[in-house]
Design a protein around this motif. Sequence first.
Motif, PDB file in Angstrom:
ATOM      1  N   LEU A 132       0.830  -1.202   0.000  1.00  0.00           N
ATOM      2  CA  LEU A 132       0.000   0.000   0.000  1.00  0.00           C
ATOM      3  C   LEU A 132       0.861   1.247   0.000  1.00  0.00           C
ATOM      4  O   LEU A 132       0.609   2.198  -0.755  1.00  0.00           O
ATOM      5  CB  LEU A 132      -0.919   0.002   1.219  1.00  0.00           C
ATOM      6  CG  LEU A 132      -1.752   1.285   1.408  1.00  0.00           C
ATOM      7  CD1 LEU A 132      -2.723   1.458   0.258  1.00  0.00           C
ATOM      8  CD2 LEU A 132      -2.489   1.252   2.739  1.00  0.00           C
ATOM      9  N   LEU A 133       1.887   1.261   0.831  1.00  0.00           N
ATOM     10  CA  LEU A 133       2.711   2.457   0.949  1.00  0.00           C
ATOM     11  C   LEU A 133       3.500   2.725  -0.324  1.00  0.00           C
ATOM     12  O   LEU A 133       3.804   3.869  -0.647  1.00  0.00           O
ATOM     13  CB  LEU A 133       3.644   2.311   2.148  1.00  0.00           C
ATOM     14  CG  LEU A 133       2.895   2.255   3.488  1.00  0.00           C
ATOM     15  CD1 LEU A 133       3.803   1.764   4.596  1.00  0.00           C
ATOM     16  CD2 LEU A 133       2.318   3.607   3.833  1.00  0.00           C
ATOM     17  N   ALA A 174      10.212   4.746   8.282  1.00  0.00           N
ATOM     18  CA  ALA A 174      10.289   5.015   6.845  1.00  0.00           C
ATOM     19  C   ALA A 174       8.916   4.952   6.192  1.00  0.00           C
ATOM     20  O   ALA A 174       8.646   5.665   5.215  1.00  0.00           O
ATOM     21  CB  ALA A 174      11.236   4.025   6.174  1.00  0.00           C
ATOM     22  N   GLN A 175       8.032   4.109   6.722  1.00  0.00           N
ATOM     23  CA  GLN A 175       6.687   4.017   6.171  1.00  0.00           C
ATOM     24  C   GLN A 175       5.797   5.122   6.714  1.00  0.00           C
ATOM     25  O   GLN A 175       4.939   5.662   5.999  1.00  0.00           O
ATOM     26  CB  GLN A 175       6.098   2.644   6.477  1.00  0.00           C
ATOM     27  CG  GLN A 175       6.837   1.516   5.771  1.00  0.00           C
ATOM     28  CD  GLN A 175       6.213   0.160   6.026  1.00  0.00           C
ATOM     29  OE1 GLN A 175       5.325   0.012   6.850  1.00  0.00           O
ATOM     30  NE2 GLN A 175       6.688  -0.849   5.316  1.00  0.00           N
ATOM     31  N   SER A 256      13.442  15.556   8.081  1.00  0.00           N
ATOM     32  CA  SER A 256      14.141  15.372   6.810  1.00  0.00           C
ATOM     33  C   SER A 256      13.785  16.497   5.850  1.00  0.00           C
ATOM     34  O   SER A 256      12.813  17.235   6.052  1.00  0.00           O
ATOM     35  CB  SER A 256      13.761  14.030   6.181  1.00  0.00           C
ATOM     36  OG  SER A 256      12.383  14.037   5.804  1.00  0.00           O
ATOM     37  N   THR A 257      14.565  16.612   4.786  1.00  0.00           N
ATOM     38  CA  THR A 257      14.265  17.608   3.763  1.00  0.00           C
ATOM     39  C   THR A 257      12.925  17.302   3.105  1.00  0.00           C
ATOM     40  O   THR A 257      12.149  18.214   2.789  1.00  0.00           O
ATOM     41  CB  THR A 257      15.379  17.633   2.700  1.00  0.00           C
ATOM     42  OG1 THR A 257      16.625  17.919   3.333  1.00  0.00           O
ATOM     43  CG2 THR A 257      15.101  18.702   1.649  1.00  0.00           C
ATOM     44  N   ARG A 258      12.617  16.019   2.918  1.00  0.00           N
ATOM     45  CA  ARG A 258      11.316  15.657   2.346  1.00  0.00           C
ATOM     46  C   ARG A 258      10.186  16.097   3.264  1.00  0.00           C
ATOM     47  O   ARG A 258       9.154  16.589   2.800  1.00  0.00           O
ATOM     48  CB  ARG A 258      11.227  14.153   2.095  1.00  0.00           C
ATOM     49  CG  ARG A 258       9.869  13.720   1.555  1.00  0.00           C
ATOM     50  CD  ARG A 258       9.857  12.332   0.980  1.00  0.00           C
ATOM     51  NE  ARG A 258      10.138  11.306   1.970  1.00  0.00           N
ATOM     52  CZ  ARG A 258      10.133  10.002   1.676  1.00  0.00           C
ATOM     53  NH1 ARG A 258       9.893   9.603   0.439  1.00  0.00           N
ATOM     54  NH2 ARG A 258      10.375   9.108   2.623  1.00  0.00           N
ATOM     55  N   ARG A 295       7.301  11.976  11.934  1.00  0.00           N
ATOM     56  CA  ARG A 295       8.539  11.722  11.193  1.00  0.00           C
ATOM     57  C   ARG A 295       9.775  11.770  12.091  1.00  0.00           C
ATOM     58  O   ARG A 295      10.872  11.440  11.649  1.00  0.00           O
ATOM     59  CB  ARG A 295       8.701  12.775  10.077  1.00  0.00           C
ATOM     60  CG  ARG A 295       7.518  12.849   9.129  1.00  0.00           C
ATOM     61  CD  ARG A 295       7.647  14.057   8.205  1.00  0.00           C
ATOM     62  NE  ARG A 295       6.417  14.316   7.473  1.00  0.00           N
ATOM     63  CZ  ARG A 295       6.135  13.818   6.270  1.00  0.00           C
ATOM     64  NH1 ARG A 295       7.016  13.056   5.663  1.00  0.00           N
ATOM     65  NH2 ARG A 295       4.992  14.093   5.678  1.00  0.00           N
ATOM     66  N   LEU A 296       9.603  12.228  13.326  1.00  0.00           N
ATOM     67  CA  LEU A 296      10.721  12.361  14.249  1.00  0.00           C
ATOM     68  C   LEU A 296      10.856  11.091  15.099  1.00  0.00           C
ATOM     69  O   LEU A 296       9.873  10.420  15.373  1.00  0.00           O
ATOM     70  CB  LEU A 296      10.522  13.580  15.156  1.00  0.00           C
ATOM     71  CG  LEU A 296      10.198  14.906  14.446  1.00  0.00           C
ATOM     72  CD1 LEU A 296      10.014  16.017  15.467  1.00  0.00           C
ATOM     73  CD2 LEU A 296      11.290  15.268  13.437  1.00  0.00           C
TER      74      LEU A 296
END
Length: 328
Positions: A132-133, A174-175, A256-258, A295-296
């Motif tokens: 899915l991801l 990461a997901q 992250s930059t993203r 995300r952290l």
Amino acid sequence: MTTVAGPAIGEHEIAAFRVLHAQVGDAVETAVRGKREVIDLVLVAMFAGGHVLLEDVPGTGKTTLARAVAGALGGLSRRVQFTPDLLPSDVTGTSVYDPRSGQVRFRPGPVFANVVLADEINRAAAKTQSALLEVMEERTVTVDGVAHAVPDPFLVVATQNPIDLDGTYRLPEAQLDRFMLRTTIGYPDQQHELDVLRPGSGAGRVAQVPTVTSPQIVAQYGRLLANLHVAEPILRYISDLGTWTRSAPQLRLGASTRGLRTLVRCVQVYAAAQGRHFAVPGDVQRLLEPVLAHRLVLTREALLAGATTAEVLADTLAGVPVPRPTSP
């Protein structure tokens, strides 16, 4: 000062988007009462081309919210109940042999919809989660070497229950990074809860949510708002916030930059929803936690001390100087 790439957006276009955004929010609120801030966050992700993770206890309206958004959008919607025995092909689709034609053809899975509700995503095995991801990121499903594009817009609203952890598989960092926003609905205040409890109330009746827009219009505005003005001081402010998290002692992994690019994209949509054709620091401050908190990664010591990423981001906002508002 410079803008994000693209031509300037006219005030009449911003005014039209603000009206549309309010209409969609009003339609969703007929089923989900007293949660307009959460609804607006989901709409930010929808118009920004991202996905949402709703993390809350059962019975707070996670599924109702996702289905109400699909009803207001008017596009194709699908629901996938994630279970430990769910296979990747059950989500993305597979090739099947057609005995009538003697050919192998692709049978699309439920991800081929404008709004996909991934219910209890953390109950599926890692292999199914990854299927899915992957399509969330690539917007295509590749089977037997052939790429099949999902519809545009494509919004995944995933839910997970943080309390009942039996039989669940934790989403790796990461997901989690694939989700544009993470938020919670929470319990309603007493006034709205009484409205929900009152016999004859329309709360929760997603079939009655009016359709007020179309997938084509949402996709059109998504492309348009990618050109909304973001001044250089705002971009520096976002960069400074990200840099602060990378040096925070409570964090093992900073922004992250993203993640920061995603924050810029959300800020553009949020500013337009407020009726502005430019971003201000308040837009960044409002969206910082829902965009970056998941995300952290906290250090082991911070976890044992009971710290949260939301608290770290609050400290970040307090420590980074706010740029003075300027006209674009």
